[in-house]
Design a protein around this motif. Structure first.
Motif, PDB file in Angstrom:
ATOM      1  N   UNK A  17      -0.084  30.401  -6.952  1.00 54.51           N
ATOM      2  CA  UNK A  17       0.839  30.454  -8.095  1.00 54.51           C
ATOM      3  C   UNK A  17       2.077  29.589  -7.901  1.00 54.51           C
ATOM      4  N   UNK A  18       2.277  29.060  -6.715  1.00 56.84           N
ATOM      5  CA  UNK A  18       3.426  28.174  -6.500  1.00 56.84           C
ATOM      6  C   UNK A  18       3.287  26.881  -7.296  1.00 56.84           C
ATOM      7  N   UNK A  19       2.052  26.591  -7.711  1.00 53.51           N
ATOM      8  CA  UNK A  19       1.825  25.473  -8.634  1.00 53.51           C
ATOM      9  C   UNK A  19       1.524  26.035 -10.014  1.00 53.51           C
ATOM     10  N   UNK A  20       1.907  25.323 -11.026  1.00 50.25           N
ATOM     11  CA  UNK A  20       1.709  25.777 -12.404  1.00 50.25           C
ATOM     12  C   UNK A  20       0.245  25.635 -12.813  1.00 50.25           C
ATOM     13  N   UNK A  21      -0.168  26.352 -13.863  1.00 47.16           N
ATOM     14  CA  UNK A  21      -1.518  26.153 -14.392  1.00 47.16           C
ATOM     15  C   UNK A  21      -1.782  24.701 -14.782  1.00 47.16           C
ATOM     16  N   UNK A  22      -0.746  24.037 -15.315  1.00 45.40           N
ATOM     17  CA  UNK A  22      -0.906  22.634 -15.727  1.00 45.40           C
ATOM     18  C   UNK A  22      -1.170  21.742 -14.520  1.00 45.40           C
ATOM     19  N   UNK A  23      -0.547  22.070 -13.377  1.00 43.47           N
ATOM     20  CA  UNK A  23      -0.794  21.301 -12.147  1.00 43.47           C
ATOM     21  C   UNK A  23      -2.265  21.387 -11.757  1.00 43.47           C
ATOM     22  N   UNK A  24      -2.827  22.619 -11.767  1.00 41.10           N
ATOM     23  CA  UNK A  24      -4.210  22.790 -11.333  1.00 41.10           C
ATOM     24  C   UNK A  24      -5.173  22.119 -12.304  1.00 41.10           C
ATOM     25  N   UNK A  25      -4.931  22.227 -13.593  1.00 45.52           N
ATOM     26  CA  UNK A  25      -5.801  21.572 -14.566  1.00 45.52           C
ATOM     27  C   UNK A  25      -5.800  20.058 -14.365  1.00 45.52           C
ATOM     28  N   UNK A  26      -4.604  19.501 -14.180  1.00 47.70           N
ATOM     29  CA  UNK A  26      -4.488  18.054 -13.994  1.00 47.70           C
ATOM     30  C   UNK A  26      -5.187  17.611 -12.711  1.00 47.70           C
ATOM     31  N   UNK A  27      -4.995  18.375 -11.639  1.00 47.43           N
ATOM     32  CA  UNK A  27      -5.611  18.034 -10.360  1.00 47.43           C
ATOM     33  C   UNK A  27      -7.132  18.089 -10.458  1.00 47.43           C
ATOM     34  N   UNK A  28      -7.644  19.160 -11.054  1.00 50.68           N
ATOM     35  CA  UNK A  28      -9.098  19.307 -11.167  1.00 50.68           C
ATOM     36  C   UNK A  28      -9.696  18.224 -12.059  1.00 50.68           C
ATOM     37  N   UNK A  29      -8.987  17.862 -13.126  1.00 51.22           N
ATOM     38  CA  UNK A  29      -9.482  16.796 -14.004  1.00 51.22           C
ATOM     39  C   UNK A  29      -9.465  15.442 -13.304  1.00 51.22           C
ATOM     40  N   UNK A  30      -8.448  15.201 -12.486  1.00 54.00           N
ATOM     41  CA  UNK A  30      -8.365  13.926 -11.761  1.00 54.00           C
ATOM     42  C   UNK A  30      -9.483  13.784 -10.730  1.00 54.00           C
ATOM     43  N   UNK A  31      -9.878  14.883 -10.133  1.00 55.51           N
ATOM     44  CA  UNK A  31     -10.922  14.853  -9.110  1.00 55.51           C
ATOM     45  C   UNK A  31     -12.329  14.822  -9.703  1.00 55.51           C
ATOM     46  N   UNK A  32     -12.484  15.322 -10.905  1.00 54.71           N
ATOM     47  CA  UNK A  32     -13.807  15.619 -11.469  1.00 54.71           C
ATOM     48  C   UNK A  32     -14.723  14.400 -11.481  1.00 54.71           C
ATOM     49  N   UNK A  33     -15.833  14.510 -10.728  1.00 53.77           N
ATOM     50  CA  UNK A  33     -16.889  13.487 -10.667  1.00 53.77           C
ATOM     51  C   UNK A  33     -16.389  12.130 -10.187  1.00 53.77           C
ATOM     52  N   UNK A  34     -15.337  12.140  -9.372  1.00 54.90           N
ATOM     53  CA  UNK A  34     -14.835  10.898  -8.779  1.00 54.90           C
ATOM     54  C   UNK A  34     -15.478  10.712  -7.405  1.00 54.90           C
ATOM     55  N   UNK A  35     -15.029   9.717  -6.643  1.00 55.68           N
ATOM     56  CA  UNK A  35     -15.721   9.358  -5.408  1.00 55.68           C
ATOM     57  C   UNK A  35     -14.969   9.725  -4.137  1.00 55.68           C
ATOM     58  N   UNK A  36     -13.762  10.266  -4.234  1.00 56.78           N
ATOM     59  CA  UNK A  36     -13.018  10.613  -3.031  1.00 56.78           C
ATOM     60  C   UNK A  36     -13.607  11.871  -2.400  1.00 56.78           C
ATOM     61  N   UNK A  37     -14.052  11.742  -1.155  1.00 62.52           N
ATOM     62  CA  UNK A  37     -14.696  12.857  -0.454  1.00 62.52           C
ATOM     63  C   UNK A  37     -13.694  13.968  -0.150  1.00 62.52           C
ATOM     64  N   UNK A  38     -14.084  15.234  -0.315  1.00 59.82           N
ATOM     65  CA  UNK A  38     -15.321  15.749  -0.920  1.00 59.82           C
ATOM     66  C   UNK A  38     -15.114  16.171  -2.367  1.00 59.82           C
ATOM     67  N   UNK A  39     -14.017  15.683  -2.984  1.00 55.77           N
ATOM     68  CA  UNK A  39     -13.551  16.274  -4.235  1.00 55.77           C
ATOM     69  C   UNK A  39     -14.323  15.850  -5.470  1.00 55.77           C
ATOM     70  N   UNK A  40     -15.228  14.872  -5.344  1.00 58.24           N
ATOM     71  CA  UNK A  40     -16.070  14.500  -6.482  1.00 58.24           C
ATOM     72  C   UNK A  40     -17.069  15.580  -6.835  1.00 58.24           C
ATOM     73  N   UNK A  41     -17.438  16.389  -5.853  1.00 60.77           N
ATOM     74  CA  UNK A  41     -18.248  17.577  -6.126  1.00 60.77           C
ATOM     75  C   UNK A  41     -17.438  18.502  -7.025  1.00 60.77           C
ATOM     76  N   UNK A  42     -18.093  19.064  -8.045  1.00 56.02           N
ATOM     77  CA  UNK A  42     -17.354  19.945  -8.951  1.00 56.02           C
ATOM     78  C   UNK A  42     -17.040  21.288  -8.299  1.00 56.02           C
ATOM     79  N   UNK A  43     -17.692  21.587  -7.173  1.00 49.39           N
ATOM     80  CA  UNK A  43     -17.320  22.765  -6.385  1.00 49.39           C
ATOM     81  C   UNK A  43     -16.114  22.436  -5.512  1.00 49.39           C
ATOM     82  N   UNK A  44     -16.221  21.375  -4.726  1.00 49.30           N
ATOM     83  CA  UNK A  44     -15.150  21.055  -3.775  1.00 49.30           C
ATOM     84  C   UNK A  44     -13.949  20.396  -4.446  1.00 49.30           C
ATOM     85  N   UNK A  45     -14.121  19.962  -5.692  1.00 48.38           N
ATOM     86  CA  UNK A  45     -12.973  19.516  -6.457  1.00 48.38           C
ATOM     87  C   UNK A  45     -12.029  20.662  -6.786  1.00 48.38           C
ATOM     88  N   UNK A  46     -12.517  21.880  -6.592  1.00 46.97           N
ATOM     89  CA  UNK A  46     -11.710  23.094  -6.777  1.00 46.97           C
ATOM     90  C   UNK A  46     -11.603  23.848  -5.448  1.00 46.97           C
TER      91      UNK A  46
END
Length: 445
Positions: A43-72
């Motif tokens: 909760x130290x980060x806002x909901x908007x922070x987490x949404x933005x972070x997850x969207x930035x990682x989604x299906x990208x190539x930076x290991x391991x965050x391109x995985x939709x599991x490990x992107x979260x």
């Protein structure tokens, strides 16, 4: 920021254990465990922070965050070091707008979450990446784990074998003899797993694998191990993310061992607690009528739960009469104003075939969910203007015998209303055109 998660007993006895402990049930009361997260740090980060972070990682190539599991990862399993993550780029499966099927059935906004569009062809990959990664983490810390084992009706064994092969760890799979499709059987064999074919049903396999793992240091990979649930709960998060962080009205999921029902609820509850969403969907658990212990419990308000002897069903992956996650699933259904409904063999086979006629290629378990959708629409328990998501748990290509036998009218208890056999004609223009004209006439009627 050092995020942290741990095991905690679901019964409220407050027993806690670290995720790197080899433990599946509370040592104090014997109940199942669940993974808990330090929400105060999240909760130290806002909901908007987490949404933005997850969207930035989604299906990208930076290991391991391109995985939709490990992107979260922070919401799933922050205890694993990135170098120990075993990922096959899981998640990110298509959320298919079933516009034509929805119109036929009577709902305006129907979507199919195609979890079968995965590396091994089912949603099981989502949980197995977390579990096998945690095993690799424990091995790196010095724990002796010679192998990972599971009982399976097909899909779990495929996922475990694939992820263990990627990690260089022996997988041992317990399969009920002659009760899985050839496509499912060949997957663990191809990936080098020790494949044990046992003359029993899934519940018998489950009893034996629990005994083997309890008396040895072989790690148990079935969904009573709540690490699996952490990966599977990302289906909830992914659906909302794919809807631009809006929540659908209804989600229908097939139910066998009931880990997926529990996981869906866990994902939505976590998002609500952290402010990413404001409302919750209704969750519907769909069971085969021949393996329906949760449905029978639902009919009596969940006042009691009794295992049943599962009968042979076309939906063999949910042919489970004694599901280990029933308490978790019941808690979720009570929280989400849930419904449990069942489908007969005829209903699930024809629902699957009808969906195929609109561009899908549905496994029999998805057929159970679709048949339940049809029932609930007719009962006015799902309304025309609601946004509905059906979870498709596996790819139809894993069940060729089911598909072929349907169209050849070889399935017991099934009258194939959508059968479509090849038309044999001579290689002559006039005969080919005759066949085409006949088909066009049927369509126009």
């Amino acid at each position: 920021m050092p995020y942290h998660a741990w095991f905690q007993c679901i019964s409220g006895c407050d027993e806690k254990y670290e995720l790197n402990e080899i433990i599946y049930q509370c040592r104090k009361c014997g109940d199942l465990l669940e993974v808990k997260h330090d929400l105060s740090k999240l909760r130290r980060h806002s909901p908007e922070h987490w949404k933005k972070l997850f969207d930035e990682r989604y299906r990208r190539t930076k290991w391991p965050y391109g995985s939709s599991v490990w992107g979260k990862k922070e919401f799933v399993c922050p205890n694993v070091d990135n170098e120990n993550i075993v990922s096959l780029y899981e998640g990110g499966s298509n959320l298919f707008w079933a516009e034509r099927l929805g119109k036929e059935l009577g709902v305006e906004d129907l979507w199919i979450k195609q979890c079968g569009n995965a590396h091994t062809g089912s949603f099981k990959d989502l949980g197995m990446t977390v579990l096998v990664s945690m095993v690799k983490q424990m091995i790196s810390e010095g724990k002796s784990i010679p192998a990972v084992a599971c009982a399976s009706t097909g899909d779990t064994s495929a996922a475990l074998a694939s992820y263990c092969a990627a990690a260089g760890i022996l997988a041992i799979v317990f399969l009920p003899k002659n009760k899985v499709s050839h496509a499912q059987l060949i997957q663990p064999i191809a990936n080098g797993a020790l494949t044990l074919s046992l003359d029993t049903d899934f519940d018998g396999c489950m009893k034996l694998v629990r005994e083997i793992c309890s008396k040895n240091t072989i790690y148990l990979a079935n969904s009573m191990n709540s690490l699996r649930i952490e990966g599977q709960k990302t289906v909830s998060m992914e659906i909302v993310q794919q809807f631009d962080w809006e929540v659908p009205d209804v989600i229908i999921v097939p139910g066998g061992n009931l880990g997926n029902t529990a996981a869906l609820g866990k994902g939505f509850l976590m998002m609500k607690e952290l402010g990413l969403i404001e409302k919750q969907p209704r969750i519907v658990c769909a069971q085969a009528a021949k393996a329906n212990p949760l449905y029978l419990s639902y009919l009596h308000g969940f006042k009691e739960f009794r295992p049943v002897k599962a009968q042979k069903t076309l939906a063999n992956a949910i042919q489970i009469g004694d599901p280990v996650s029933y308490k978790k699933a019941i808690n979720v259904l009570k929280t989400f104003h849930g419904i449990v409904e069942q489908a007969t063999e005829d209903e699930l086979a024809n629902a699957s075939a009808q969906a195929d006629r609109t561009g899908l290629f549905s496994c029999p378990h998805t057929g159970v969910a679709l048949a339940v959708l049809i029932k609930l629409i007719k009962k006015n328990e799902i309304m025309r203007n609601e946004k509905v998501v059906v979870i498709s748990t596996a790819h139809g290509l894993k069940f060729p015998e089911f598909k072929i036998n349907y169209h050849e009218n070889k399935l017991e208890e099934v009258i194939p209303r959508f059968a479509n056999l090849p038309v044999e004609v001579s290689p002559r223009y006039d005969e080919i055109m005759t066949a085409i004209d006949r088909k066009l006439e049927k369509i126009s009627l």
